[in-house]
Design a protein around this motif. Structure first.
Motif, PDB file in Angstrom:
ATOM      1  N   GLN A   2      13.327   4.876 -80.380  1.00  0.00           N
ATOM      2  CA  GLN A   2      13.889   5.396 -81.616  1.00  0.00           C
ATOM      3  C   GLN A   2      13.583   4.412 -82.736  1.00  0.00           C
ATOM      4  O   GLN A   2      13.638   3.201 -82.535  1.00  0.00           O
ATOM      5  CB  GLN A   2      15.407   5.555 -81.515  1.00  0.00           C
ATOM      6  N   ILE A   3      13.262   4.949 -83.891  1.00  0.00           N
ATOM      7  CA  ILE A   3      13.003   4.113 -85.056  1.00  0.00           C
ATOM      8  C   ILE A   3      13.899   4.594 -86.179  1.00  0.00           C
ATOM      9  O   ILE A   3      13.943   5.780 -86.486  1.00  0.00           O
ATOM     10  CB  ILE A   3      11.524   4.193 -85.495  1.00  0.00           C
ATOM     11  N   GLU A   4      14.645   3.669 -86.764  1.00  0.00           N
ATOM     12  CA  GLU A   4      15.507   3.985 -87.897  1.00  0.00           C
ATOM     13  C   GLU A   4      15.142   3.074 -89.064  1.00  0.00           C
ATOM     14  O   GLU A   4      14.919   1.886 -88.879  1.00  0.00           O
ATOM     15  CB  GLU A   4      16.972   3.749 -87.551  1.00  0.00           C
ATOM     16  N   LYS A   5      15.076   3.653 -90.238  1.00  0.00           N
ATOM     17  CA  LYS A   5      14.812   2.860 -91.439  1.00  0.00           C
ATOM     18  C   LYS A   5      16.162   2.363 -91.953  1.00  0.00           C
ATOM     19  O   LYS A   5      17.026   3.150 -92.299  1.00  0.00           O
ATOM     20  CB  LYS A   5      14.106   3.705 -92.493  1.00  0.00           C
ATOM     21  N   LYS A   6      16.326   1.050 -91.988  1.00  0.00           N
ATOM     22  CA  LYS A   6      17.586   0.448 -92.420  1.00  0.00           C
ATOM     23  C   LYS A   6      17.576   0.128 -93.912  1.00  0.00           C
ATOM     24  O   LYS A   6      18.575   0.266 -94.578  1.00  0.00           O
ATOM     25  CB  LYS A   6      17.875  -0.823 -91.615  1.00  0.00           C
ATOM     26  N   GLN A   7      16.457  -0.373 -94.379  1.00  0.00           N
ATOM     27  CA  GLN A   7      16.269  -0.677 -95.788  1.00  0.00           C
ATOM     28  C   GLN A   7      14.823  -0.346 -96.124  1.00  0.00           C
ATOM     29  O   GLN A   7      14.073   0.131 -95.269  1.00  0.00           O
ATOM     30  CB  GLN A   7      16.570  -2.149 -96.075  1.00  0.00           C
ATOM     31  N   ARG A   8      14.428  -0.612 -97.341  1.00  0.00           N
ATOM     32  CA  ARG A   8      13.091  -0.245 -97.802  1.00  0.00           C
ATOM     33  C   ARG A   8      11.980  -0.682 -96.845  1.00  0.00           C
ATOM     34  O   ARG A   8      11.095   0.080 -96.511  1.00  0.00           O
ATOM     35  CB  ARG A   8      12.861  -0.831 -99.191  1.00  0.00           C
ATOM     36  N   SER A   9      12.031  -1.903 -96.378  1.00  0.00           N
ATOM     37  CA  SER A   9      10.980  -2.386 -95.477  1.00  0.00           C
ATOM     38  C   SER A   9      11.554  -2.989 -94.194  1.00  0.00           C
ATOM     39  O   SER A   9      10.921  -3.832 -93.558  1.00  0.00           O
ATOM     40  CB  SER A   9      10.100  -3.413 -96.194  1.00  0.00           C
ATOM     41  N   ILE A  10      12.741  -2.541 -93.810  1.00  0.00           N
ATOM     42  CA  ILE A  10      13.370  -3.024 -92.578  1.00  0.00           C
ATOM     43  C   ILE A  10      13.661  -1.826 -91.679  1.00  0.00           C
ATOM     44  O   ILE A  10      14.276  -0.848 -92.101  1.00  0.00           O
ATOM     45  CB  ILE A  10      14.667  -3.803 -92.873  1.00  0.00           C
ATOM     46  N   PHE A  11      13.206  -1.941 -90.434  1.00  0.00           N
ATOM     47  CA  PHE A  11      13.383  -0.874 -89.461  1.00  0.00           C
ATOM     48  C   PHE A  11      14.101  -1.416 -88.239  1.00  0.00           C
ATOM     49  O   PHE A  11      13.969  -2.587 -87.893  1.00  0.00           O
ATOM     50  CB  PHE A  11      12.024  -0.317 -89.026  1.00  0.00           C
ATOM     51  N   GLN A  12      14.851  -0.554 -87.595  1.00  0.00           N
ATOM     52  CA  GLN A  12      15.465  -0.896 -86.313  1.00  0.00           C
ATOM     53  C   GLN A  12      14.777  -0.033 -85.264  1.00  0.00           C
ATOM     54  O   GLN A  12      14.724   1.190 -85.388  1.00  0.00           O
ATOM     55  CB  GLN A  12      16.954  -0.606 -86.318  1.00  0.00           C
ATOM     56  N   ILE A  13      14.237  -0.689 -84.239  1.00  0.00           N
ATOM     57  CA  ILE A  13      13.536   0.015 -83.177  1.00  0.00           C
ATOM     58  C   ILE A  13      14.312  -0.195 -81.882  1.00  0.00           C
ATOM     59  O   ILE A  13      14.612  -1.331 -81.509  1.00  0.00           O
ATOM     60  CB  ILE A  13      12.091  -0.492 -83.020  1.00  0.00           C
ATOM     61  N   THR A  14      14.636   0.898 -81.224  1.00  0.00           N
ATOM     62  CA  THR A  14      15.305   0.847 -79.933  1.00  0.00           C
ATOM     63  C   THR A  14      14.278   1.212 -78.869  1.00  0.00           C
ATOM     64  O   THR A  14      13.675   2.279 -78.919  1.00  0.00           O
ATOM     65  CB  THR A  14      16.485   1.838 -79.891  1.00  0.00           C
ATOM     66  N   LEU A  15      14.060   0.290 -77.942  1.00  0.00           N
ATOM     67  CA  LEU A  15      13.075   0.473 -76.881  1.00  0.00           C
ATOM     68  C   LEU A  15      13.756   0.457 -75.523  1.00  0.00           C
ATOM     69  O   LEU A  15      14.775  -0.213 -75.346  1.00  0.00           O
ATOM     70  CB  LEU A  15      12.053  -0.669 -76.888  1.00  0.00           C
ATOM     71  N   THR A  16      13.153   1.128 -74.564  1.00  0.00           N
ATOM     72  CA  THR A  16      13.603   0.966 -73.187  1.00  0.00           C
ATOM     73  C   THR A  16      13.076  -0.380 -72.689  1.00  0.00           C
ATOM     74  O   THR A  16      12.151  -0.957 -73.288  1.00  0.00           O
ATOM     75  CB  THR A  16      13.046   2.080 -72.282  1.00  0.00           C
ATOM     76  N   GLY A  17      13.632  -0.876 -71.629  1.00  0.00           N
ATOM     77  CA  GLY A  17      13.135  -2.119 -71.043  1.00  0.00           C
ATOM     78  C   GLY A  17      11.673  -1.999 -70.655  1.00  0.00           C
ATOM     79  O   GLY A  17      10.890  -2.945 -70.792  1.00  0.00           O
ATOM     80  N   TYR A  18      11.289  -0.836 -70.191  1.00  0.00           N
ATOM     81  CA  TYR A  18       9.911  -0.563 -69.784  1.00  0.00           C
ATOM     82  C   TYR A  18       8.975  -0.649 -70.986  1.00  0.00           C
ATOM     83  O   TYR A  18       7.903  -1.244 -70.911  1.00  0.00           O
ATOM     84  CB  TYR A  18       9.887   0.839 -69.160  1.00  0.00           C
ATOM     85  N   GLU A  19       9.377  -0.070 -72.119  1.00  0.00           N
ATOM     86  CA  GLU A  19       8.554  -0.122 -73.328  1.00  0.00           C
ATOM     87  C   GLU A  19       8.437  -1.549 -73.851  1.00  0.00           C
ATOM     88  O   GLU A  19       7.351  -1.992 -74.241  1.00  0.00           O
ATOM     89  CB  GLU A  19       9.135   0.790 -74.402  1.00  0.00           C
ATOM     90  N   LEU A  20       9.541  -2.273 -73.847  1.00  0.00           N
ATOM     91  CA  LEU A  20       9.515  -3.661 -74.307  1.00  0.00           C
ATOM     92  C   LEU A  20       8.617  -4.513 -73.412  1.00  0.00           C
ATOM     93  O   LEU A  20       7.807  -5.303 -73.903  1.00  0.00           O
ATOM     94  CB  LEU A  20      10.931  -4.240 -74.343  1.00  0.00           C
ATOM     95  N   ALA A  21       8.727  -4.332 -72.100  1.00  0.00           N
ATOM     96  CA  ALA A  21       7.894  -5.093 -71.172  1.00  0.00           C
ATOM     97  C   ALA A  21       6.409  -4.797 -71.397  1.00  0.00           C
ATOM     98  O   ALA A  21       5.567  -5.701 -71.335  1.00  0.00           O
ATOM     99  CB  ALA A  21       8.283  -4.768 -69.730  1.00  0.00           C
ATOM    100  N   THR A  22       6.083  -3.533 -71.699  1.00  0.00           N
ATOM    101  CA  THR A  22       4.698  -3.159 -71.970  1.00  0.00           C
ATOM    102  C   THR A  22       4.182  -3.871 -73.210  1.00  0.00           C
ATOM    103  O   THR A  22       3.070  -4.413 -73.217  1.00  0.00           O
ATOM    104  CB  THR A  22       4.584  -1.630 -72.140  1.00  0.00           C
ATOM    105  N   LEU A  23       4.987  -3.896 -74.276  1.00  0.00           N
ATOM    106  CA  LEU A  23       4.571  -4.573 -75.508  1.00  0.00           C
ATOM    107  C   LEU A  23       4.394  -6.072 -75.297  1.00  0.00           C
ATOM    108  O   LEU A  23       3.389  -6.655 -75.726  1.00  0.00           O
ATOM    109  CB  LEU A  23       5.599  -4.342 -76.616  1.00  0.00           C
ATOM    110  N   ILE A  24       5.363  -6.692 -74.644  1.00  0.00           N
ATOM    111  CA  ILE A  24       5.314  -8.145 -74.454  1.00  0.00           C
ATOM    112  C   ILE A  24       4.154  -8.535 -73.542  1.00  0.00           C
ATOM    113  O   ILE A  24       3.419  -9.488 -73.840  1.00  0.00           O
ATOM    114  CB  ILE A  24       6.660  -8.673 -73.906  1.00  0.00           C
TER     115      ILE A  24
END
Length: 66
Positions: A2-24
């Motif tokens: 999930q991606i939420e826009k918090k401010q003009r150039s700030i986003f909050q991204i919610t990832l599953t552990g699997y997605e985070l592990a893939t990115l890292i």
């Protein structure tokens, strides 16, 4: 994902552990010199992550501004 826009150039991204592990693990592979090839499993994980990202950004852009 999930991606939420918090401010003009700030986003909050919610990832599953699997997605985070893939990115890292992908970032670590690149930083370590990207020697060799990604396994087919790693490639599939990255493709799925990109699909999830595309879906989440499409939802973000289709929401009316707050």
């Amino acid at each position: 994902m999930q991606i939420e826009k918090k401010q003009r150039s700030i986003f909050q991204i919610t990832l599953t552990g699997y997605e985070l592990a893939t990115l890292i693990s992908s970032a670590r592979w690149i930083v370590d010199g990207a020697k060799g090839e990604l396994t087919s499993e790693a490639m599939e994980n990255l493709k799925e992550l990109l699909i999830n990202y595309d879906i989440a950004t499409e939802k973000l852009h289709s929401k009316p501004p707050s």
